[in-house]
Design an enzyme around this catalytic site. Sequence first.
Site, mmCIF file in Angstrom:
data_model
loop_
_atom_site.group_PDB
_atom_site.id
_atom_site.type_symbol
_atom_site.label_atom_id
_atom_site.label_comp_id
_atom_site.label_asym_id
_atom_site.label_seq_id
_atom_site.Cartn_x
_atom_site.Cartn_y
_atom_site.Cartn_z
ATOM 1 N NE ARG A 60 37.810 21.429 25.864
ATOM 2 C CZ ARG A 60 38.044 20.261 26.196
ATOM 3 N NH1 ARG A 60 37.156 19.411 26.216
ATOM 4 N NH2 ARG A 60 39.330 20.105 26.563
ATOM 5 C CG ASP A 102 38.383 16.759 28.670
ATOM 6 O OD1 ASP A 102 39.769 17.053 28.965
ATOM 7 O OD2 ASP A 102 37.927 17.183 27.521
#
Length: 228
Positions: free
Chosen positions: A154, A169
């Site tokens: 990702r 994140d």
Amino acid sequence: MRLDILTLFPGLFSGFFAETIPRIAVEKGALGVHIHDIRDWSRDRHGKVDDRPFGGGPGMVMACQPLVEAVEAVRAMAGRPGRLFFLTPEGRRFDQRVAEELAGEGRLLLVCGRYEGFDERIFDILEPERLSLGDFVLSGGEAAAMAVADAVIRLLPGVLGSPDSAAEDSFRPGRGLLDHPHYTQPAEFRGLAVPEVLRGGDHARIAAWRHEQALAKTGRFRPDLLQG
Ligand SMILES: C[S@@+](CC[C@H](N)C(=O)[O-])C[C@H]1O[C@@H](n2cnc3c(N)ncnc32)[C@H](O)[C@@H]1O
């Protein structure tokens, strides 16, 4: 990135790479995946890859010949040898920092163990790096390899829909915070309203609120992250 995974259970990976982010990464050309069955390198006519431990005790140990030859052959399948990792509880603890480091590599090889683990001479010969998912014991390295692959994939350029998706994140090196809270429609659910600031469209206020909330959440759930 070229990703080679060596396993005794290649079928475990078919669903994983056929769906969502890993599949998109392959379709976009950011990732090439090659799953190898270690048993293909067994010289035993029954495809044996393990044997009983010297010194006695329960369980079986992954034997040297099939695995050493499998890794050597797979390494030679592409121009660059790549970084070789064995998934093992004794390894370096995998975290977001390691994921970001690995996302910058051109080629990774992940080796999944089974049974009681690997004959120690395999490490002596191949000198791999060792990666652990944490202080617990899985029945095999496949789930660990999927976790590592997922966290790395990702981060590959162009894989996530928006380049900003990963920016806030949790655990980003240099940020060291948990992610801020998220809300979506409806604006009110069971008497709980979405915070007013998120509905106002003032991007500077929203950014400040999110940062403040990320700090508060980190202090509540992972105060250890704030100590650095
Ligand atoms: C049952 S485990 C072997 C455990 C080993 N006898 C021990 O106590 O450390 C079989 C395989 O699962 C994988 N595995 C288990 N726990 C893991 C972890 N925390 N991180 C990464 N891989 C793990 C490794 O590949 C390992 O060789």
